[in-house]
Design a protein around this motif. Structure first.
Motif, PDB file in Angstrom:
ATOM      1  N   LYS A 119     -16.866  29.169 -41.384  1.00 16.29           N
ATOM      2  CA  LYS A 119     -16.423  29.718 -40.096  1.00 16.29           C
ATOM      3  C   LYS A 119     -15.661  28.664 -39.298  1.00 16.29           C
ATOM      4  O   LYS A 119     -14.627  28.947 -38.699  1.00 16.29           O
ATOM      5  CB  LYS A 119     -17.609  30.240 -39.299  1.00 16.29           C
ATOM      6  N   ALA A 120     -16.175  27.426 -39.301  1.00 19.89           N
ATOM      7  CA  ALA A 120     -15.488  26.349 -38.576  1.00 19.89           C
ATOM      8  C   ALA A 120     -14.091  26.116 -39.154  1.00 19.89           C
ATOM      9  O   ALA A 120     -13.130  25.899 -38.402  1.00 19.89           O
ATOM     10  CB  ALA A 120     -16.313  25.067 -38.626  1.00 19.89           C
ATOM     11  N   ASP A 123     -11.904  28.999 -38.041  1.00 15.90           N
ATOM     12  CA  ASP A 123     -11.579  28.844 -36.620  1.00 15.90           C
ATOM     13  C   ASP A 123     -10.520  27.766 -36.398  1.00 15.90           C
ATOM     14  O   ASP A 123      -9.817  27.784 -35.391  1.00 15.90           O
ATOM     15  CB  ASP A 123     -12.841  28.519 -35.809  1.00 15.90           C
ATOM     16  N   SER A 124     -10.421  26.813 -37.340  1.00 13.94           N
ATOM     17  CA  SER A 124      -9.395  25.766 -37.222  1.00 13.94           C
ATOM     18  C   SER A 124      -8.102  26.165 -37.965  1.00 13.94           C
ATOM     19  O   SER A 124      -7.314  25.313 -38.341  1.00 13.94           O
ATOM     20  CB  SER A 124      -9.916  24.431 -37.741  1.00 13.94           C
ATOM     21  N   ASN A 125      -7.940  27.469 -38.192  1.00 12.44           N
ATOM     22  CA  ASN A 125      -6.730  28.063 -38.788  1.00 12.44           C
ATOM     23  C   ASN A 125      -6.584  27.835 -40.291  1.00 12.44           C
ATOM     24  O   ASN A 125      -5.479  27.926 -40.815  1.00 12.44           O
ATOM     25  CB  ASN A 125      -5.463  27.605 -38.056  1.00 12.44           C
TER      26      ASN A 125
END
Length: 193
Positions: A119-120, A123-125
């Motif tokens: 997920k991280a 979230d960082s594209n």
């Protein structure tokens, strides 16, 4: 292989199958759950029969306040059937129904850590398609990014993480240092302009 581990290999967990209303006789609940499981599984593997299922039961306590039906733990008779079902679960046409392997507490914790890291990254594209989870490892573009060991997430440097440092090192080593003294010279560098 420990017997309990082998038993877990015969199990799958199905989420999203509706529960019978409160007050339904226990025998009727078991029959309805089993019929629903057979319907879902035979939609994936038509050769499966009701005899392929050894047992099934709901996980957790029934509470009227639950907004979602409790998942069903389904035990099959053959690991081959489990593998076949898990391989075809992506083609399941029933909306809201999910099929997962039965995991131990340690396996669930490892997966939770890997999913949080995934997920991280998203979230960082990072594109979802670049991220894969296999066993206790997370790969980005087929390079090992992280793994779980002893209940902790360990990040592994990838070439992408190292490339700025490698580029910096390469640029430093390929050009002479300013004002450097060459090994054959005994004179200090000249300062004349």
């Amino acid at each position: 292989m420990h017997n309990r581990d082998f038993d877990r290999k015969l199990n799958i967990v199905i989420s999203g199958i509706a529960e019978c209303p409160k007050g339904t006789h226990r025998y009727d609940r078991f029959n309805m759950d089993e019929q629903s499981v057979v319907k879902v599984l035979t939609s994936l593997v038509p050769t499966l029969s009701p005899q392929s299922i050894k047992d099934c039961y709901r996980l957790g306590k029934y509470r009227e306040s639950n907004h979602h039906p409790r998942p069903l733990l389904v035990q099959l008779n053959r690991t081959r059937d489990v593998s076949h079902i898990l391989a075809k679960r992506g083609s399941l046409s029933s909306p809201g129904i999910r099929i997962k392997p039965d995991l131990s507490a340690d396996e669930r914790k490892s997966l939770s850590l890997l999913l949080a890291e995934r997920k991280a990254l998203i979230d960082s594209n990072m594109p979802r398609s670049a991220i894969k989870i296999r066993e206790n490892r997370l790969y980005v573009n087929n390079l090992l990014h992280a793994s779980v060991s002893d209940g902790a997430l360990l990040k592994h440097p990838t070439l992408g993480d190292l490339s700025p440092r490698l580029h910096h090192f390469a640029s430093q080593s390929s050009s002479p240092l300013p004002n450097a003294v060459t090994s054959g010279s005994s004179n200090p560098p000249s300062t004349s302009s």
